[in-house]
Design an enzyme around this catalytic site. Structure first.
Site, mmCIF file in Angstrom:
data_model
loop_
_atom_site.group_PDB
_atom_site.id
_atom_site.type_symbol
_atom_site.label_atom_id
_atom_site.label_comp_id
_atom_site.label_asym_id
_atom_site.label_seq_id
_atom_site.Cartn_x
_atom_site.Cartn_y
_atom_site.Cartn_z
ATOM 1 N N ALA A 65 7.489 -5.081 2.304
ATOM 2 C CA ALA A 65 8.829 -5.646 2.125
ATOM 3 C C ALA A 65 9.316 -5.248 0.740
ATOM 4 C CB ALA A 65 8.752 -7.160 2.245
ATOM 5 N N GLY A 108 4.311 -5.691 4.610
ATOM 6 C CA GLY A 108 5.226 -5.682 5.755
ATOM 7 C C GLY A 108 5.178 -4.372 6.527
ATOM 8 N N GLU A 111 2.299 -4.737 8.770
ATOM 9 C CA GLU A 111 2.700 -5.740 9.776
ATOM 10 C C GLU A 111 3.661 -5.142 10.798
ATOM 11 O OE1 GLU A 111 3.805 -8.507 6.620
ATOM 12 O OE2 GLU A 111 2.443 -9.980 7.481
ATOM 13 N N GLU A 131 -0.490 -8.305 -0.398
ATOM 14 C CA GLU A 131 0.364 -9.391 -0.884
ATOM 15 C C GLU A 131 -0.337 -10.268 -1.920
ATOM 16 O OE1 GLU A 131 0.025 -8.488 2.312
ATOM 17 O OE2 GLU A 131 1.966 -8.542 3.335
HETATM 18 C C1 HXC Z 1 10.094 -2.205 -3.612
HETATM 19 C C2 HXC Z 1 8.760 -0.372 -3.912
HETATM 20 C C3 HXC Z 1 7.774 -0.926 -3.063
HETATM 21 C C4 HXC Z 1 8.048 -2.204 -2.473
HETATM 22 C C5 HXC Z 1 7.077 0.980 -3.776
HETATM 23 N N1 HXC Z 1 8.288 0.807 -4.318
HETATM 24 N N2 HXC Z 1 6.735 -0.053 -2.987
HETATM 25 N N3 HXC Z 1 9.903 -1.021 -4.183
HETATM 26 N N4 HXC Z 1 9.214 -2.800 -2.799
HETATM 27 N N5 HXC Z 1 7.191 -2.792 -1.634
HETATM 28 C C6 HXC Z 1 9.014 1.706 -5.217
HETATM 29 C C7 HXC Z 1 8.435 1.678 -6.624
HETATM 30 O O1 HXC Z 1 8.961 0.598 -7.352
HETATM 31 C C8 HXC Z 1 8.912 3.012 -7.150
HETATM 32 O O2 HXC Z 1 10.278 2.904 -7.514
HETATM 33 C C9 HXC Z 1 8.841 3.923 -5.926
HETATM 34 O O3 HXC Z 1 8.842 3.048 -4.804
HETATM 35 C C10 HXC Z 1 7.563 4.755 -5.876
HETATM 36 O O4 HXC Z 1 6.464 3.879 -6.019
HETATM 37 P P1 HXC Z 1 5.285 4.100 -7.081
HETATM 38 O O5 HXC Z 1 4.649 2.781 -7.290
HETATM 39 O O6 HXC Z 1 5.789 4.821 -8.282
HETATM 40 O O7 HXC Z 1 4.333 5.083 -6.247
HETATM 41 P P2 HXC Z 1 2.761 5.234 -6.376
HETATM 42 O O8 HXC Z 1 2.316 5.237 -7.828
HETATM 43 O O9 HXC Z 1 2.426 6.406 -5.524
HETATM 44 O O10 HXC Z 1 2.139 3.911 -5.735
HETATM 45 C C11 HXC Z 1 2.314 3.657 -4.342
HETATM 46 C C12 HXC Z 1 1.936 2.195 -3.999
HETATM 47 C C13 HXC Z 1 2.749 1.245 -4.904
HETATM 48 C C14 HXC Z 1 0.442 1.968 -4.176
HETATM 49 C C15 HXC Z 1 2.287 1.985 -2.523
HETATM 50 O O11 HXC Z 1 4.123 1.599 -4.871
HETATM 51 C C16 HXC Z 1 2.641 -0.191 -4.490
HETATM 52 O O12 HXC Z 1 1.650 -0.871 -4.790
HETATM 53 N N6 HXC Z 1 3.693 -0.721 -3.876
HETATM 54 C C17 HXC Z 1 3.783 -2.142 -3.499
HETATM 55 C C18 HXC Z 1 2.915 -2.418 -2.280
HETATM 56 C C19 HXC Z 1 2.957 -3.896 -1.908
HETATM 57 O O13 HXC Z 1 2.547 -4.757 -2.711
HETATM 58 N N7 HXC Z 1 3.436 -4.166 -0.738
HETATM 59 C C20 HXC Z 1 3.552 -5.557 -0.207
HETATM 60 C C21 HXC Z 1 4.903 -6.118 -0.525
HETATM 61 S S1 HXC Z 1 5.036 -7.765 -0.026
HETATM 62 P P3 HXC Z 1 10.789 3.364 -8.976
HETATM 63 O O14 HXC Z 1 12.210 2.909 -8.979
HETATM 64 O O15 HXC Z 1 9.906 2.725 -9.939
HETATM 65 O O16 HXC Z 1 10.630 4.862 -8.918
HETATM 66 C C22 HXC Z 1 5.239 -7.737 1.608
HETATM 67 C C23 HXC Z 1 5.383 -9.080 2.254
HETATM 68 C C24 HXC Z 1 5.784 -8.915 3.690
HETATM 69 O O17 HXC Z 1 5.289 -6.723 2.222
HETATM 70 C C25 HXC Z 1 6.390 -10.171 4.193
HETATM 71 C C26 HXC Z 1 7.179 -9.935 5.432
HETATM 72 C C27 HXC Z 1 8.503 -9.316 5.282
#
Ligand code: HXC
Length: 257
Positions: A65, A108, A111, A131
């Site tokens: 998400a 997400g 999911e 998460e």
């Molecule tokens: C918003 C995101 C994002 C996310 C990545 N980006 N994931 N933005 N929400 N979930 C953005 C980063 O901010 C960055 O933007 C760009 O995408 C590239 O990401 P990087 O981090 O620079 O890439 P990398 O170093 O290759 O790392 C990849 C990654 C990391 C390991 C996937 O991005 C990451 O940990 N992302 C978050 C994963 C996460 O926690 N997901 C769960 C979310 S909560 P900029 O602008 O900086 O270039 C969830 C709850 C669901 O999903 C509930 C139901 C809806």
């Protein structure tokens, strides 16, 4: 509908939806979810579409998400957004949905893949529920669907540590049905969609319904439900045609009724 966060392509018998927010690894914001769900509902009504493929790009299916969209939200705002209502609408889609996963399928994103009916992965796919590392827990079915797919202990490890698993591990654990080289992923998904599209649509619909029923019923209730769907198919022209064609040693011609 003017789509900006997904791309939709219709082919003979199936449709392909590609998430289109590559700059944020296809993070799922509310707009993407609304466009996705509306497109799925349209395709569910479309007589030419028998199967739907969801995919991302090589780097990410979806990295979860959109964290920026919810970082500052209060519990009341989250409640009022009622974003999970859209996820519930995906559960109601009657046509089979294939997730073709490359790169990150996290939070997400994982999911969403698990909301689909079959998951194919490329060698680069990584699945996870991270998460916990940002102070929350899965909210769109991760604790439930992952546990049913891989069992309590593996699900618990993934949900409590946020660790990712590889495509190969996901396959060994039963989450993914097949792992293919990156460049063949979409082709493989299309081949699978074509096979499903070539089957009698009413039987496909009732088969999906019966398999999904197993998630929320007892074995007794599930067997009864399956039996009713089985009997109901004897009211279809396609059952008569399918069995007649077998006896006459020819290919059946499905009518979809
Ligand atoms: C918003 C995101 C994002 C996310 C990545 N980006 N994931 N933005 N929400 N979930 C953005 C980063 O901010 C960055 O933007 C760009 O995408 C590239 O990401 P990087 O981090 O620079 O890439 P990398 O170093 O290759 O790392 C990849 C990654 C990391 C390991 C996937 O991005 C990451 O940990 N992302 C978050 C994963 C996460 O926690 N997901 C769960 C979310 S909560 P900029 O602008 O900086 O270039 C969830 C709850 C669901 O999903 C509930 C139901 C809806």
């Amino acid at each position: 509908m003017n789509l900006t966060t997904i791309l939709l392509t219709k082919e003979s018998g199936y449709a392909l939806i590609q998430f289109n927010r590559p700059e944020v690894l296809n993070a799922i914001n509310m707009k993407l979810m609304e466009e996705l769900v509306s497109a799925l509902e349209e395709l569910d009504k479309d007589g030419d579409t028998r199967c739907i493929i969801l995919t991302g790009n090589e780097k990410a299916f979806a990295a979860g998400a959109d964290i920026k969209e919810m970082a500052e939200a209060s519990a009341m705002e989250m409640l009022q957004r009622d974003q999970f209502a859209r996820w519930d609408r995906i559960r109601k889609i009657k046509k089979p949905i294939i997730a073709a996963v490359s790169g990150f399928a996290l939070g997400g994103g994982c999911e969403l893949a698990m909301t689909c009916d079959i998951i194919l992965a490329s060698e680069s796919a990584k699945f996870g529920q991270p998460e916990i590392t940002i102070g929350v827990i899965p909210g769109a079915g991760g604790t439930q669907r992952l546990t049913r797919a891989v069992g309590k202990y593996k699900a618990m490890e993934m949900v409590l540590t946020g660790a990712m698993i590889t495509a190969e591990e996901a396959k060994q654990w039963g989450l993914v049905v097949k792992v293919v080289p990156n460049e063949y992923l979409v082709e493989e998904a299309k081949n699978l969609a074509k096979v499903i599209a070539s089957k009698p649509p009413v039987a496909v619909r009732l088969a999906k319904e019966a398999v999904l029923k197993s998630f929320d019923t007892t074995i007794e209730g599930g067997l009864e439900f399956e039996r009713k769907n089985f009997y109901m198919l004897f009211a279809s022209e396609d059952q008569k045609e399918g069995m007649k064609a077998f006896v006459e040693k020819r290919k059946p011609e499905w009518k979809g009724k």
